[in-house]
Design an enzyme around this catalytic site. Sequence first.
Site, mmCIF file in Angstrom:
data_model
loop_
_atom_site.group_PDB
_atom_site.id
_atom_site.type_symbol
_atom_site.label_atom_id
_atom_site.label_comp_id
_atom_site.label_asym_id
_atom_site.label_seq_id
_atom_site.Cartn_x
_atom_site.Cartn_y
_atom_site.Cartn_z
ATOM 1 N N ASN A 10 100.422 -71.597 -8.734
ATOM 2 C CA ASN A 10 99.879 -70.322 -9.218
ATOM 3 C C ASN A 10 100.476 -69.093 -8.539
ATOM 4 O O ASN A 10 100.196 -67.970 -8.954
ATOM 5 C CB ASN A 10 98.338 -70.283 -9.118
ATOM 6 N N TYR A 22 95.472 -60.566 -3.990
ATOM 7 C CA TYR A 22 96.871 -60.922 -3.706
ATOM 8 C C TYR A 22 97.854 -59.766 -3.857
ATOM 9 O O TYR A 22 99.064 -59.960 -3.713
ATOM 10 C CB TYR A 22 97.296 -62.097 -4.618
ATOM 11 N N ASN A 71 103.964 -71.562 1.754
ATOM 12 C CA ASN A 71 102.622 -71.241 1.262
ATOM 13 C C ASN A 71 102.323 -72.282 0.193
ATOM 14 O O ASN A 71 102.719 -72.141 -0.963
ATOM 15 C CB ASN A 71 102.556 -69.825 0.685
ATOM 16 N N ALA A 74 96.852 -73.739 -3.127
ATOM 17 C CA ALA A 74 95.672 -74.618 -3.158
ATOM 18 C C ALA A 74 95.957 -75.998 -2.568
ATOM 19 O O ALA A 74 95.057 -76.649 -2.024
ATOM 20 C CB ALA A 74 95.163 -74.742 -4.585
ATOM 21 N N GLU A 95 103.514 -71.827 8.255
ATOM 22 C CA GLU A 95 102.562 -71.785 7.131
ATOM 23 C C GLU A 95 102.109 -70.335 6.925
ATOM 24 O O GLU A 95 101.734 -69.663 7.894
ATOM 25 C CB GLU A 95 101.359 -72.677 7.484
ATOM 26 N N ARG A 104 87.186 -66.542 3.384
ATOM 27 C CA ARG A 104 86.895 -66.893 1.992
ATOM 28 C C ARG A 104 86.023 -68.159 1.946
ATOM 29 O O ARG A 104 85.348 -68.476 2.912
ATOM 30 C CB ARG A 104 88.221 -67.047 1.240
HETATM 31 O O1 CA2 Z 1 96.171 -66.662 0.363
HETATM 32 C C1 CA2 Z 1 97.040 -67.450 -0.009
HETATM 33 O O2 CA2 Z 1 98.242 -67.233 0.079
HETATM 34 C C2 CA2 Z 1 96.619 -68.769 -0.678
HETATM 35 O O3 CA2 Z 1 97.522 -69.776 -0.267
HETATM 36 C C3 CA2 Z 1 96.703 -68.526 -2.177
HETATM 37 C C4 CA2 Z 1 96.204 -69.689 -3.010
HETATM 38 C C5 CA2 Z 1 94.826 -70.148 -2.538
HETATM 39 O O4 CA2 Z 1 94.445 -71.315 -3.242
HETATM 40 C C6 CA2 Z 1 94.803 -70.431 -1.048
HETATM 41 O O5 CA2 Z 1 93.499 -70.792 -0.685
HETATM 42 C C7 CA2 Z 1 95.229 -69.207 -0.267
HETATM 43 C C8 CA2 Z 1 96.099 -69.309 -4.487
HETATM 44 C C9 CA2 Z 1 97.332 -68.755 -5.076
HETATM 45 C C10 CA2 Z 1 97.006 -68.256 -6.458
HETATM 46 O O6 CA2 Z 1 97.690 -67.043 -6.633
HETATM 47 C C11 CA2 Z 1 97.343 -66.255 -7.674
HETATM 48 C C12 CA2 Z 1 97.963 -65.034 -7.752
HETATM 49 C C13 CA2 Z 1 97.647 -64.182 -8.773
HETATM 50 C C14 CA2 Z 1 96.729 -64.554 -9.741
HETATM 51 C C15 CA2 Z 1 96.112 -65.773 -9.675
HETATM 52 C C16 CA2 Z 1 96.428 -66.643 -8.630
#
Ligand code: CA2
Length: 137
Positions: A10, A22, A71, A74, A95, A104
Amino acid sequence: MKLIIINGPNLNLLGKREPEIYGSKTFEDFFKELQLKYKELEISCFQSNIEGEIIDKLHEVGFDCDGIILNAAAYTHTSVGIGDAVKGITTPVVEVHISNIHAREEFRQHSYISPNASGVLFGFGLKGYDLAIQSFL
Ligand code: CA2
């Protein structure tokens, strides 16, 4: 110096949705800025939504590049396989998480990557990737 950024599921949506968590920049645009900033480095970038592809990429680059910035998104919280791959390679892995995973949901507070990472950066937004590069320098 040869570095690679590996992004998990994602993260291809960055800048397109959930800007409050983000940010509003696409990873493609941010990556171009990094390449301009660190012209002397060979930095590549790989993103996949597929767990096995991330493991394959770690195996492919994990014995000859100088640093991996991972990174796993999930999969950080679920993937024993990616955790084992990080343990099995010789290149150091930093990481990175864009958000502060410890502020969170509880399920985001466990990482299968951290025990074998050489360092962990979270909560600094996209700047975390830049800080990870600086850690290798
Ligand atoms: O904070 C981070 O970088 C995460 O690795 C991002 C992951 C999340 O599952 C981790 O817990 C923390 C999610 C990435 C999803 O990115 C998106 C970006 C824009 C819109 C939707 C999802």
